[in-house]
Write a protein that holds these residues in place. Structure first.
Motif, PDB file in Angstrom:
ATOM      1  N   GLN A 158       0.822  -1.205   0.000  1.00  0.00           N
ATOM      2  CA  GLN A 158       0.000   0.000   0.000  1.00  0.00           C
ATOM      3  C   GLN A 158       0.859   1.260   0.000  1.00  0.00           C
ATOM      4  OE1 GLN A 158      -2.461  -1.117   3.469  1.00  0.00           O
ATOM      5  NE2 GLN A 158      -4.251  -0.972   2.128  1.00  0.00           N
ATOM      6  N   ASN A 159       1.990   1.204   0.684  1.00  0.00           N
ATOM      7  CA  ASN A 159       2.918   2.335   0.673  1.00  0.00           C
ATOM      8  C   ASN A 159       3.474   2.557  -0.729  1.00  0.00           C
ATOM      9  OD1 ASN A 159       2.707   3.060   3.359  1.00  0.00           O
ATOM     10  ND2 ASN A 159       4.358   1.722   4.021  1.00  0.00           N
ATOM     11  N   THR A 160       3.726   1.457  -1.434  1.00  0.00           N
ATOM     12  CA  THR A 160       4.193   1.566  -2.818  1.00  0.00           C
ATOM     13  C   THR A 160       3.133   2.250  -3.683  1.00  0.00           C
ATOM     14  OG1 THR A 160       5.656  -0.352  -2.684  1.00  0.00           O
ATOM     15  CG2 THR A 160       4.836   0.213  -4.874  1.00  0.00           C
ATOM     16  N   ALA A 161       1.862   1.919  -3.435  1.00  0.00           N
ATOM     17  CA  ALA A 161       0.757   2.563  -4.173  1.00  0.00           C
ATOM     18  C   ALA A 161       0.738   4.059  -3.918  1.00  0.00           C
ATOM     19  CB  ALA A 161      -0.575   1.940  -3.765  1.00  0.00           C
ATOM     20  N   LYS A 162       0.978   4.440  -2.670  1.00  0.00           N
ATOM     21  CA  LYS A 162       1.007   5.855  -2.301  1.00  0.00           C
ATOM     22  C   LYS A 162       2.140   6.585  -3.023  1.00  0.00           C
ATOM     23  CE  LYS A 162       1.778   8.845   1.716  1.00  0.00           C
ATOM     24  NZ  LYS A 162       2.156   8.868   3.161  1.00  0.00           N
ATOM     25  N   HIS A 163       3.321   5.977  -3.028  1.00  0.00           N
ATOM     26  CA  HIS A 163       4.463   6.597  -3.713  1.00  0.00           C
ATOM     27  C   HIS A 163       4.244   6.639  -5.224  1.00  0.00           C
ATOM     28  CE1 HIS A 163       6.684   6.850  -0.048  1.00  0.00           C
ATOM     29  NE2 HIS A 163       6.856   5.555   0.086  1.00  0.00           N
ATOM     30  N   ALA A 164       3.651   5.565  -5.772  1.00  0.00           N
ATOM     31  CA  ALA A 164       3.384   5.516  -7.212  1.00  0.00           C
ATOM     32  C   ALA A 164       2.422   6.621  -7.623  1.00  0.00           C
ATOM     33  CB  ALA A 164       2.815   4.155  -7.588  1.00  0.00           C
ATOM     34  N   ASN A 165       1.442   6.885  -6.769  1.00  0.00           N
ATOM     35  CA  ASN A 165       0.477   7.948  -7.056  1.00  0.00           C
ATOM     36  C   ASN A 165       1.162   9.307  -7.095  1.00  0.00           C
ATOM     37  OD1 ASN A 165      -2.263   8.925  -7.427  1.00  0.00           O
ATOM     38  ND2 ASN A 165      -2.080   9.760  -5.364  1.00  0.00           N
ATOM     39  N   GLU A 166       2.115   9.513  -6.161  1.00  0.00           N
ATOM     40  CA  GLU A 166       2.847  10.777  -6.115  1.00  0.00           C
ATOM     41  C   GLU A 166       3.742  10.947  -7.338  1.00  0.00           C
ATOM     42  OE1 GLU A 166       4.909  10.336  -2.455  1.00  0.00           O
ATOM     43  OE2 GLU A 166       3.164  10.801  -1.190  1.00  0.00           O
ATOM     44  N   LEU A 167       4.275   9.841  -7.835  1.00  0.00           N
ATOM     45  CA  LEU A 167       5.224   9.889  -8.950  1.00  0.00           C
ATOM     46  C   LEU A 167       4.563   9.859 -10.329  1.00  0.00           C
ATOM     47  CD1 LEU A 167       7.857   7.392  -7.518  1.00  0.00           C
ATOM     48  CD2 LEU A 167       8.203   9.845  -7.830  1.00  0.00           C
TER      49      LEU A 167
END
Length: 362
Positions: free
Chosen positions: A87-96
């Protein structure tokens, strides 16, 4: 089925297909000056995407596809802690990547955003982010949602992490213990970790009934979920359930602490009046500040556990006893974790053995 028609001054193709549910859908594209151009474009779509539902899927954003992917493939297949990392990866992916569509993701765009992420993250974190996102993208490749792998040969970079000592030496350990105000919740937690080797969740899960001040024992039979705040939970392993002997000084400090704080027998002793228990980031910050004040090398809170075990081993306590005190599932875990210390002690033992044998004839 494909049909073509002229709309104004341009041509349009229309492809009829069935979606995943068997319902008929239509894919249209216009703006072609010549009918031959429309025919060529429609032919290319059919050639590259035999299953035309993938054409629609390619219009989904990378982040949306990744979120669906982890729900389907990871949510019930990995531990809550591991799922939280996804889920943290999803959060970072959204930012990027924001709303970038899967079909628009190129190798260049992926590498640029990976480099951006690496600017303020450790290389290990970047590698984990890339590994999780790439697994999802390869799934899209298998489904023919995309035709090439934009993550292939990606270069992993990241910030160099400051080296943190794994454990304190004996003198620094003593200095820390002598300078802790154990009337304070945070410092008492640090003190207990240093003199018992208990895990953080085990310490903050202690209730008054777990502390036997008469027989100088602390009973570990549960832990506290400080990450997800779900309350009490099982210990890490069955062997983590154990009794830990404590010294008289620790007994006195615990007695004073219990007398100072209003406690409920069913409530963790380190929960404040507002019902809050320090999370690991808070206790690590407090420990770092304390060590800095004392001029002691920085270690993590978990490093207190390593410190405790290391000191016991150096002082001649058997590996078996240390293993049981730490709550390891077997002695092999202790041996592999502290192999460097055991080898060092083994070398000293060899000298003792030779000394004993040399004294036989004397």
């Amino acid at each position: 089925m494909v049909s073509y028609r002229k709309r104004g001054n341009s041509w349009q193709y229309e492809i009829s297909y069935k979606d995943h549910n068997g319902k008929y859908k239509k894919l249209r594209k216009s703006g072609f000056l010549l009918k031959s151009e429309a025919i060529l474009a429609a032919s290319k779509v059919q050639t590259e995407h035999p299953n035309l539902t993938t054409v629609q899927s390619g219009s989904e954003s990378l982040v949306s596809y990744y979120q669906r992917w982890i729900r389907v493939y990871k949510q019930n297949a990995v531990t809550p802690i591991t799922y939280n990392k996804y889920q943290n990866t999803a959060k970072h992916a959204n930012e990027l990547f924001g709303d970038l569509k899967l079909k628009d993701l190129t190798k260049l765009i992926y590498q640029e955003q990976l480099n951006k992420f690496a600017e303020d993250h450790a290389k290990r974190t970047v590698s984990c982010f890339h590994k999780q996102l790439r697994a999802c993208i390869l799934e899209a490749l298998d489904e023919k949602i995309i035709t090439t792998d934009p993550t292939r040969k990606a270069v992993i970079t990241g910030k160099e992490r400051l080296k943190i000592a794994k454990a304190l030496n004996y003198d620094d350990w003593k200095t820390l213990l002598l300078n802790l105000d154990t009337s304070q919740i945070g410092e008492m937690i640090v003190y207990l970790a240093a003199v018992t080797g208990m895990r953080y969740g085990e310490i903050v899960g202690l209730t008054p009934s777990d502390i036997d001040l008469k027989d100088n024992l602390i009973t570990v039979n549960k832990a506290w979920d400080y990450k997800y705040k779900t309350g009490f939970m099982k210990t890490k392993t069955r062997s983590s359930v154990r009794d830990i002997a404590i010294d008289q000084q620790t007994v006195q400090k615990l007695q004073n602490f219990l007398n100072l704080h209003f406690l409920n027998s069913n409530r963790p002793i380190f929960m404040n009046m507002a019902g809050h228990i320090l999370v690991s980031a808070e206790i690590n910050k407090m420990l770092t500040e304390k060590l800095e004040q004392l001029g002691i090398p920085r270690i993590t809170f978990h490093g207190l556990r390593h410190t405790h075990a290391s000191i016991l081993l150096y002082k001649g306590v058997s590996v078996l006893s240390v293993s049981r005190r730490l709550g390891h599932s077997n002695i092999t875990t202790t041996q592999s974790t502290y192999l460097h210390i055991i080898k060092e002690l083994e070398s000293q033992d060899q000298e003792k053995i030779i000394s004993i044998l040399n004294n036989i004839s004397k």
